[in-house]
Motif scaffolding. Sequence first.
Motif, short mmCIF file in Angstrom:
data_model
loop_
_atom_site.label_atom_id
_atom_site.label_comp_id
_atom_site.label_asym_id
_atom_site.label_seq_id
_atom_site.Cartn_x
_atom_site.Cartn_y
_atom_site.Cartn_z
N PHE A 39 0.72 -1.34 -0.26
CA PHE A 39 0.05 0.00 -0.01
C PHE A 39 0.79 1.20 0.01
O PHE A 39 0.58 2.24 -0.67
CB PHE A 39 -0.94 -0.04 1.17
N GLN A 40 1.86 1.28 0.82
CA GLN A 40 2.85 2.34 0.86
C GLN A 40 3.54 2.81 -0.43
O GLN A 40 4.03 3.82 -0.80
CB GLN A 40 3.86 2.29 2.22
N ALA A 41 3.66 1.59 -1.28
CA ALA A 41 4.48 2.04 -2.49
C ALA A 41 3.60 2.36 -3.75
O ALA A 41 3.98 2.74 -4.82
CB ALA A 41 4.76 0.63 -3.05
N ILE A 42 2.08 2.44 -3.43
CA ILE A 42 1.24 2.98 -4.59
C ILE A 42 1.28 4.51 -4.50
O ILE A 42 1.09 4.99 -3.26
CB ILE A 42 -0.16 2.31 -4.14
N PRO A 43 1.31 5.06 -5.68
CA PRO A 43 1.23 6.65 -5.80
C PRO A 43 -0.25 7.00 -5.11
O PRO A 43 -1.10 6.22 -5.59
CB PRO A 43 1.38 6.94 -7.28
#
Length: 193
Positions: free
Chosen positions: A147-151
Motif C-alpha cells: 500500500f505504501q508503494a502506491i502513488p
Amino acid sequence: MTTKSTDSDSFLNHLTDLFATHGAKGGSCQRLSNAEHMLQTAAAARAANADDVLIAACLLHDIGHWLHSEPVDAMKRSQDDRHEDIGARYLAPHFADPVTRPVALHVAAKRYLCATEPDYFQKLSPASVRTLEHQGGPMDAAEIAAFQAIPDHQNAVAIRRWDEYGKVPGLDVPSFDAYRPMLRKLMTTKRSN
C-alpha cells in the motif's frame, strides 16, 4: 459528435441526478444517506484547505455504492461490494488518476490505518467496524508495504480520515451544485492530457 463541454455537462448532470436520487436514501452510515456522507466528507476536506483534486475524490469516494449491479446494501448480506473499484472505474473516463486512484484506495486506507495506528480503530463508526471485517480486516505487514508503494496512497489516507467526520446527521454543508464548477475544471484538465 459531441463537444468536450457537452460531454462534461452531461456527466455532471448525471452526477447531480445520482446525488438527488440517492440523497434521501439511507446509506452504509445508517444515520444519514450516502449523499449526505459524501458531501460532509468533501466539506471536511475543504475546511482543511485540501486541493480541488482531493476535495473531488472526497466528494465522489462512495459513488460506487450507487452503481453496484445490485443496489441492495451488500454489507447487510455479509459481502464486500467492492464499491471503491466500481466507483473508480466509473469516474476514470472523466477524471485523472489523482482523483480516481484515492477513490479506489479509500477502503484499503481504512485497513491500513487500522493496522498502523492503534487508536484509529476506536474512531470508526459502528458501520465502518462491521464493514472492516468483510473488507479483509487490518492489513498485514506485506499489505502495508504494498500500500505504501502506491502513488497517492497518502491522499487515500486523508480521504479516510475525513470520512470519519462525514457521519453527522443534519450537518449543514454545501450541496453538490456548489462543487460543479470545480468538477468541470478537473474534467476539462483530464481531457486536455
